[in-house]
Design a protein around this motif. Structure first.
Motif: not given
Length: 327
Positions: A82-95
């Motif tokens: 159900n995840v639509g904004l990201f795909k494997p290999g994407d570099a991400v960051y967050g809190d």
């Protein structure tokens, strides 16, 4: 996977490196391989269980969440259906500070609304130094402080994680910035854009006759009356972090003083969201702001990183390398 675990409040010595089960992402989750995680005072408060009012969130007698670490940067390894904004290999960051922490580990599962794409011009370590501090500074200035071009802003605690971003963001919004810090950090504050810098060991900002439209008290050690004394008419004061006494003053005395004097005094806590992370990402990629990193540690020495943070003298952020970026 390896993780730093603690099961009781105390000093950094209660934190242990352990092998724990690698999480599995559900249909609405993302599995992230953590490359770097930064240390915040939120981790220190959760580790020590202080100020005691914080145990409402962390657990009264023992910690609810046994793996700390809020600010993460890494790569997406797996996404739920159900995840639509990201795909494997994407570099991400967050809190993850409002979502159970968990960053002091090799992997973590998150929901897509908790993270954003990593700034392309930053390393993972640099990106991990951004989310909580930068978004807190942004929301303090823009949303709670309603800063306007030309206003005079005092940032007490200008050399810490939130403070270094607050100086840069206040300048971005067109304010005249006075930074209060120790003598060893005056050059840093100036390099970040502060118009004036006060060495608190040499000058008392509350007694120099200057007044300010907005004051950010970031983990400061001054009373609410010291800040009130130097506020302009209709000025605003925001407490960001602090002791039980300072929290009590902001919660109880702040509204009373606000009604009495026509000023606005209180506290705030940042609430990181993808929209603000994207806003910060744009500023980082445009070179308008930058993270300041004091020290770096491997995951195995997380206890040392927390001990250093607890001393209260970090310049900018302290980062934990979970993956060696040189490899």
């Amino acid at each position: 996977m390896k993780a730093i675990v603690y099961t009781q409040y105390g000093t950094p010595n209660v934190m242990k490196l352990k092998q724990v089960e690698k999480p599995e992402s559900g249909d609405n989750e993302i599995l992230i391989k953590v490359h770097a995680v930064s240390v915040n005072y939120a981790d220190w408060h959760a580790l020590t269980g202080t100020p005691y009012i914080a145990r409402i969130a962390f657990g009264f007698f023992r910690p609810r969440n046994v793996i700390l670490g809020a600010d993460i940067a890494g790569t997406v390894e797996k996404v739920g259906r159900n995840v639509g904004l990201f795909k494997p290999g994407d570099a991400v960051y967050g809190d993850l500070g409002l979502h159970g922490f968990g960053g002091f580990a090799e992997y973590i599962c998150v929901k897509e609304e908790w993270i954003a794409h990593k700034p392309e011009n930053l390393t993972f370590a640099q990106a991990a130094a951004v989310p909580m501090a930068a978004v807190t500074a942004l929301q303090a200035l823009r949303d709670h402080g309603q800063v306007q071009p030309g206003q005079k802003v005092l940032i007490h605690g200008a050399a810490g994680g939130v403070g270094t971003f607050a100086v840069q963001l206040a300048k971005y919004f067109g304010a005249h910035v006075t930074a209060v810090c120790s003598s060893r950090n005056t050059d840093l504050a100036s390099s970040l854009g502060a118009d004036e810098v006060i060495d608190y060991a040499r000058e008392d900002f509350s007694a120099n006759g200057h007044r300010y439209d907005l004051i950010l008290g970031i983990n400061g050690n001054r009373s609410i009356n010291d800040y009130r004394r130097v506020l302009s008419p209709h000025g605003r004061y925001l407490m960001i972090g602090g002791s039980d006494r300072q929290i009590f003053q902001a919660m109880i005395l702040g509204p009373l003083l606000s009604k009495k004097d026509g000023i606005n005094m209180g506290g705030m806590t940042g609430r990181t969201n993808p929209k603000d992370l994207a806003f910060i990402k744009d500023l980082l990629e445009a070179g308008k702001i930058r993270p300041v990193i004091d020290r770096s540690y491997p995951l195995e020495e997380t206890h040392a990183a927390l001990r250093y943070i607890g001393e209260g003298h970090a310049r900018g952020k302290v980062v934990i390398h979970v993956v060696d970026e040189g490899k």
